[in-house]
Structure formats: structure tokens, C-alpha cells
Design a protein around this motif. Sequence first.
Motif, mmCIF file in Angstrom:
data_model
loop_
_atom_site.group_PDB
_atom_site.id
_atom_site.type_symbol
_atom_site.label_atom_id
_atom_site.label_comp_id
_atom_site.label_asym_id
_atom_site.label_seq_id
_atom_site.Cartn_x
_atom_site.Cartn_y
_atom_site.Cartn_z
ATOM 1 N N SER A 18 0.832 -1.202 0.000
ATOM 2 C CA SER A 18 0.000 0.000 0.000
ATOM 3 C C SER A 18 0.870 1.258 0.000
ATOM 4 C CB SER A 18 -0.932 0.004 1.215
ATOM 5 O OG SER A 18 -0.182 0.017 2.406
ATOM 6 N N ILE A 19 0.233 2.373 -0.302
ATOM 7 C CA ILE A 19 0.895 3.679 -0.304
ATOM 8 C C ILE A 19 0.863 4.151 1.144
ATOM 9 C CG2 ILE A 19 0.811 6.026 -1.209
ATOM 10 C CD1 ILE A 19 -0.916 4.691 -3.561
ATOM 11 N N ASN A 20 1.992 4.038 1.846
ATOM 12 C CA ASN A 20 1.939 4.252 3.286
ATOM 13 C C ASN A 20 3.145 4.983 3.866
ATOM 14 O OD1 ASN A 20 3.807 2.196 3.078
ATOM 15 N ND2 ASN A 20 2.444 0.618 3.881
ATOM 16 N N LEU A 21 3.830 5.805 3.056
ATOM 17 C CA LEU A 21 4.948 6.581 3.577
ATOM 18 C C LEU A 21 4.855 8.044 3.163
ATOM 19 C CD1 LEU A 21 8.147 4.361 3.147
ATOM 20 C CD2 LEU A 21 7.194 5.240 5.269
ATOM 21 N N ALA A 94 2.648 15.366 -7.446
ATOM 22 C CA ALA A 94 2.574 14.697 -6.143
ATOM 23 C C ALA A 94 1.111 14.322 -5.887
ATOM 24 C CB ALA A 94 3.084 15.610 -5.044
ATOM 25 N N VAL A 95 0.873 13.050 -5.585
ATOM 26 C CA VAL A 95 -0.485 12.549 -5.372
ATOM 27 C C VAL A 95 -0.573 11.985 -3.960
ATOM 28 C CG1 VAL A 95 -2.252 10.932 -6.158
ATOM 29 C CG2 VAL A 95 -0.686 11.973 -7.821
ATOM 30 N N SER A 96 -1.463 12.567 -3.151
ATOM 31 C CA SER A 96 -1.632 12.067 -1.785
ATOM 32 C C SER A 96 -3.078 11.651 -1.513
ATOM 33 C CB SER A 96 -1.178 13.117 -0.769
ATOM 34 O OG SER A 96 -1.900 14.317 -0.942
ATOM 35 N N ASP A 97 -3.874 11.498 -2.564
ATOM 36 C CA ASP A 97 -5.284 11.123 -2.423
ATOM 37 C C ASP A 97 -5.497 9.648 -2.112
ATOM 38 O OD1 ASP A 97 -5.706 13.725 -3.233
ATOM 39 O OD2 ASP A 97 -6.251 13.186 -5.283
ATOM 40 N N TYR A 98 -4.467 8.827 -2.248
ATOM 41 C CA TYR A 98 -4.618 7.379 -2.128
ATOM 42 C C TYR A 98 -3.855 6.802 -0.926
ATOM 43 C CZ TYR A 98 -6.413 7.748 -6.878
ATOM 44 O OH TYR A 98 -7.137 8.086 -7.987
ATOM 45 N N GLY A 99 -3.578 7.623 0.067
ATOM 46 C CA GLY A 99 -2.831 7.159 1.224
ATOM 47 C C GLY A 99 -3.436 5.936 1.866
ATOM 48 N N HIS A 100 -2.618 4.943 2.125
ATOM 49 C CA HIS A 100 -2.967 3.698 2.804
ATOM 50 C C HIS A 100 -3.839 2.767 1.961
ATOM 51 C CE1 HIS A 100 -0.985 5.183 6.354
ATOM 52 N NE2 HIS A 100 -1.663 6.296 6.222
ATOM 53 N N ALA A 102 -4.231 0.190 -1.618
ATOM 54 C CA ALA A 102 -3.423 -0.749 -2.401
ATOM 55 C C ALA A 102 -2.761 -0.037 -3.578
ATOM 56 C CB ALA A 102 -4.296 -1.895 -2.900
ATOM 57 N N ILE A 103 -1.502 -0.350 -3.816
ATOM 58 C CA ILE A 103 -0.720 0.347 -4.830
ATOM 59 C C ILE A 103 -1.310 0.193 -6.225
ATOM 60 C CG2 ILE A 103 1.509 0.436 -6.023
ATOM 61 C CD1 ILE A 103 2.813 -0.325 -3.313
ATOM 62 N N GLU A 104 -1.379 -1.026 -6.732
ATOM 63 C CA GLU A 104 -1.770 -1.220 -8.126
ATOM 64 C C GLU A 104 -3.171 -0.700 -8.404
ATOM 65 O OE1 GLU A 104 -0.822 -5.049 -9.746
ATOM 66 O OE2 GLU A 104 1.237 -4.943 -9.019
ATOM 67 N N ALA A 105 -4.125 -0.956 -7.535
ATOM 68 C CA ALA A 105 -5.486 -0.459 -7.737
ATOM 69 C C ALA A 105 -5.508 1.075 -7.737
ATOM 70 C CB ALA A 105 -6.412 -1.001 -6.650
ATOM 71 N N SER A 106 -4.721 1.681 -6.881
ATOM 72 C CA SER A 106 -4.666 3.150 -6.809
ATOM 73 C C SER A 106 -4.072 3.747 -8.074
ATOM 74 C CB SER A 106 -3.842 3.592 -5.598
ATOM 75 O OG SER A 106 -4.452 3.157 -4.406
ATOM 76 N N LEU A 107 -2.977 3.156 -8.563
ATOM 77 C CA LEU A 107 -2.345 3.666 -9.776
ATOM 78 C C LEU A 107 -3.272 3.533 -10.978
ATOM 79 C CD1 LEU A 107 1.306 2.318 -9.359
ATOM 80 C CD2 LEU A 107 0.397 4.535 -8.682
#
Length: 117
Positions: A18-21, A94-100, A102-107
Motif C-alpha cells: 500500500s501507499i503508506n509513507l 505529487a499525489v496524496s489522495d490514495y494514502g494507505h 493498495a498500490i496497483e489499484a490506486s495507480l
Amino acid sequence: MVKSTPVLMAVASKDAVSINLHFGHTKAFLIYRVSADYCEFVERRAVDHYCQGHTGDRSALEMILQTINDCHAVFVVKIGDGPQEKLQQIGVTAVSDYGHEAIEASLLHYVQKSDWS
């Protein structure tokens, strides 16, 4: 019109799930090639920490900018105004709308909802 030509996306993640940093806390960006119908992991690009408490290391930021300058966007949980402006100057969003999430689904969602005509 959704862009069908694949683009590179950088992701700040500590678990590759996930996008978590935060932008300034990542030690490496995960790079994905993404188009409207697929998303594939390409490589891991190591970087130095940018965030040093309440201040940022200018040389580390410059290295990060060089490391991801071929990416269309960078996905993070949070990013400061200064780094976000520097990214904009080199054409990286810079995209911060998808924090926490899943990576692939978010991209894929990001590419599918974007109008890049």
C-alpha cells in the motif's frame, strides 16, 4: 480521453502493498509502469531520507528529484509544500489522495480517471 501510452509512477511504500509513507521518510521509491489497463512493477530506486525532523536536507531532495524525474507522478501519504513545488517544477505530480490504499489499484484508478489528452 485516458492516456494509453504507459507512464512511470513512483510510490512511497514500506511494505510494497500500500501507499503508506510520507515523501520525506521513504528510503526507496517503487517504480511502476502504468497505462489504462495494466500496472507492472519495474524497479526499486533507493534514496536518502529527505525529512530530518522539522527540516529537510536540500542535497537529499535534489537526489530524490533526479531519481524520479522520469515519472509522471509520485504517490505518497503526505508531502510538504516545498518538495511538492520542486516536483511540479520538473513535471512530476505529487499525489496524496490514495494514502494507505493498495498500490496497483490506486495507480490504475488514477490513470483511468485522469484526462491527459
